[in-house]
Scaffold this active site. Structure first.
Site: not given
Lengths: 408, 282
Positions: B53, B64, B179
């Protein structure tokens, strides 16, 4: 990026659609972890607004705690000074906590309670929304965490102290540019980490659906009152409306009830900072282009790579690189005229209003006032112009003194 | 493309044949600078990465934690652009035609380039998949179509909050792999309990036949092994990125080869954890 051209709709008040879109704008651009939660907020909001008991409870708090309705005031000396349109101020700076922000925080905390949430988070730039959130959290005994950029904490110390007095925890945000957009990123990070018990009170008509529509509906109390009050004072609708826009909530609250009145001209005033050509401004509709940030598609200040750029305004409340998605749509539709005023024009208006009317405006509505000062002299004396005085200037006296070179 | 199907599908088939889970590594393109980042990227397959990734840096990475936020900032400060990120992939593909590369990031840099133009350029560079964190199924049609047209998988994310009502929405139109974000939180935060990951993966499998990669909060070879026992792949990002952060602390970046060797050494340890996790397919 091409701008979407919007055909003239039958009504300017019919959006968003059921997925939260205003034309190409709005929507729900959030991490998947948040999606079930946001769908839950939407369902709860749909149920609450259809429930007369919810509206009655909100109305009661707006009347006895916030101090609504706020007056519609004929600014006679300013009108005389400018020699044109008859100017009215909607006095939302007289609300409890000194700005329109509490119209929304009161609505959202009642919704949070209805959903059984136990903890409130919020982002703030100038601190007005943080104070309005901390206030309702104190009133209802709920823990409150306010995210605020380190840069803003330094320039808005009095509001930081007010939030702490009200029992809120103010968390400094150092990431990115350490201003409002970064505070919003950090609030979203908190929310995604505390999905079970936390309600996020967003302060403006932006973010993922249903926030833009929900905040607009809570703020529409402003325009709804103006409608009644101007009918009582003048026996007719106003000819024009004017409000400042950062995220755009006070403007949307004033405008929305009038959007389908074709005779009402509507101006929204963005912060032009040091000038649109300087690159140091917060005029996302005038000088930005469509993009995706903070849960919605809207006009953003960004570079050619799609990286978000810094906004600048002397007014911390307008210092945001985005704008509510409904404003983006109204801009493309041509229903609202988006103009701008610089730091210097706002400072001039700030001082003029203080001297002529005995009202010290916040720097945010001082931008709207700067446009009124430009526009009113060109308009006939029977033209009724209503400007939203959405906040008072106590919080800004240090900033203004500094800008005028005065040492306090 | 060689053989049948996409690189991603072929890689998961090969892993299944080997009877082990895959190891997925994340780094941010251009972190801490273009040269070092390219050196790390090139070394990842040999260090044991089965899928890579590659983060597209963004100013406002709201899903994040601090480690990847700072990685984005370092990359942008060093002048990383989308063109450079795509050039990195193109360069990588000269030597490696098999390891799938999935670009990961936020939608605005893609949107501003135009979903079709971006997809075409990414496919030409050798990109196999996209993970766009702030593009849920309700909004992803405008990218899914153009990406599918050039053979790129738009990977859907699931989360601990994805219940029986939500999973069918996520599974419909998913491609490549799923994912799974194993904890409600940002990247690099707390770790999920092994039991909850197993239950989540089992629930996802009821709605999708695609391989399930699990990420968020995996920091050590042991944690990677634990995830590899129940999922089709384990993803490590922040812990790798933190190695880069530690090396450039204080301002001066070490020579690219030296920094790459140190980061790749850690990647090898993680890979060993994944490879030793089980001998029969889950």
């Amino acid at each position: 990026m091409t701008q979407s051209s919007v055909e003239k709709p039958n009504s300017y008040r019919a959006l968003p659609d059921d997925r939260g879109h205003f034309g190409i704008y709005g929507g729900r651009f959030v991490a998947e972890t948040l999606m079930p939660l946001i769908l839950e907020v939407e369902a709860a909001w749909d149920a609450a607004r259809a429930d007369p008991a919810f509206q009655a409870e909100l109305d009661d708090f707006l009347k006895h705690y916030v101090g609504r309705p706020s007056p519609l005031y004929h600014a006679a000396r300013l009108t005389e000074h400018l020699g044109g349109a008859k100017i009215y101020f909607k006095r939302d700076e007289l609300n409890h906590t000194g700005a329109h922000k509490i119209n929304n925080t009161m609505g959202q905390i009642l919704l949070a309670r209805r959903m059984g949430k136990k903890r409130i988070i919020a982002e703030t730039g100038a601190g007005q929304h943080g104070v309005a959130t901390a206030t309702v959290c104190a009133r209802f005994g709920m823990p409150c965490v306010v995210y605020m950029g380190r840069t803003d904490i330094e320039r808005q110390a009095p509001n930081v102290f007010r939030m702490k007095l009200l029992g809120a925890e103010v968390v400094p945000v150092d990431s990115g540019s350490a201003t409002l957009k970064d505070a919003m990123n950090e609030a979203l990070r908190d929310w995604v980490s505390n999905v079970e018990d936390t309600f996020y009170i967003i302060g403006t008509v932006a973010g993922p659906h249903p926030y833009p529509a929900m905040v607009r509906d809570f703020q529409s109390v402003i325009g709804n009152e103006v409608r009644e009050q101007i009918m009582e004072a003048e026996g007719r609708l106003p000819d024009s409306l004017c409000a400042c826009i950062g995220g755009g909530s006070n403007a949307m609250g004033l405008f929305h009830p009038f959007l389908d009145e074709a005779s009402v001209r509507i101006w929204a005033v963005e912060a032009a900072g040091l000038g649109l050509d300087s690159g140091r401004h917060a005029a996302s509709l005038t000088a930005g282009r469509p993009g995706v940030l903070h849960g919605n598609r809207t006009y953003l200040l960004q570079d050619e790579e799609g990286q978000i750029t810094e906004a600048h305004s002397i007014s911390a409340g307008l210092d945001y690189p985005g704008i509510g998605p409904e404003h983006a749509w109204l801009r493309d539709a041509g229903r609202v005229e988006y103009v701008s005023a610089t730091d210097d024009e706002a400072l001039e208006a700030f001082q003029l209003c203080s001297r002529l009317e005995g009202i010290i405006p916040a720097l945010e509505p001082a931008h709207a006032l700067a446009h009124v000062i430009r526009a009113a002299p060109e308009l006939p004396r029977d033209h009724l112009l209503v400007m939203n005085m959405c906040g008072r200037g106590d919080k800004d006296v240090f900033t203004v003194a500094d800008a005028l070179g005065v040492t306090l | 493309m060689r053989g049948t199907g996409s690189r991603i599908a072929r890689r998961f088939e090969a892993l299944k044949a080997e009877g082990r889970a895959g190891f997925v590594t994340f780094i941010t393109a251009g972190d801490p600078n273009a040269e070092t980042s390219a050196a790390i990227l090139k070394g990842l397959p040999a260090a044991g990465a089965d899928i890579i990734e590659l983060g597209m840096p963004f100013t406002d990475p709201m899903a994040d934690g601090p480690a990847i936020q700072h990685a984005s900032q370092r990359a942008l400060a060093a002048g990383q652009t989308m063109d450079r990120t795509l050039a990195m992939v193109r360069d990588f593909r000269k030597a490696d035609g098999d390891t799938p590369i999935v670009l990961m990031g936020y939608y605005n840099p893609i949107y501003i380039r135009g979903a079709e133009r971006f997809s075409r350029q990414a496919a030409e560079a050798g990109v196999d998949g996209l993970i766009v964190v702030d593009l849920p199924p309700e909004e992803d049609a405008e990218l899914r179509g153009p990406a599918a047209a050039v053979g790129i998988d738009l990977v859907r994310l699931t989360a601990p909050t994805s219940d029986e009502k939500r999973l069918p929405v996520l599974a419909a139109g998913a491609s490549g792999f799923i994912y799974h974000v194993s904890v409600a939180g940002v990247t690099g935060a707390k770790s999920a309990a092994e039991g909850s990951v197993a239950a989540d993966v089992a629930r996802i499998r009821r709605f999708s036949g695609l391989p399930v990669a699990v990420g968020f909060g995996i920091r050590t070879p042991d944690q990677a092994a634990s995830v590899a026992r129940v999922a089709d792949a384990a993803v490590v990002g922040s812990a790798i990125v933190e190695r880069i952060a530690a090396a450039v602390k204080g301002g001066e970046s070490p020579p690219p080869d030296m920094l790459a060797r140190s980061v790749l050494g850690f990647v090898s340890e993680l890979a060993a954890g994944v490879r030793g996790a089980r001998t029969v397919p889950a």
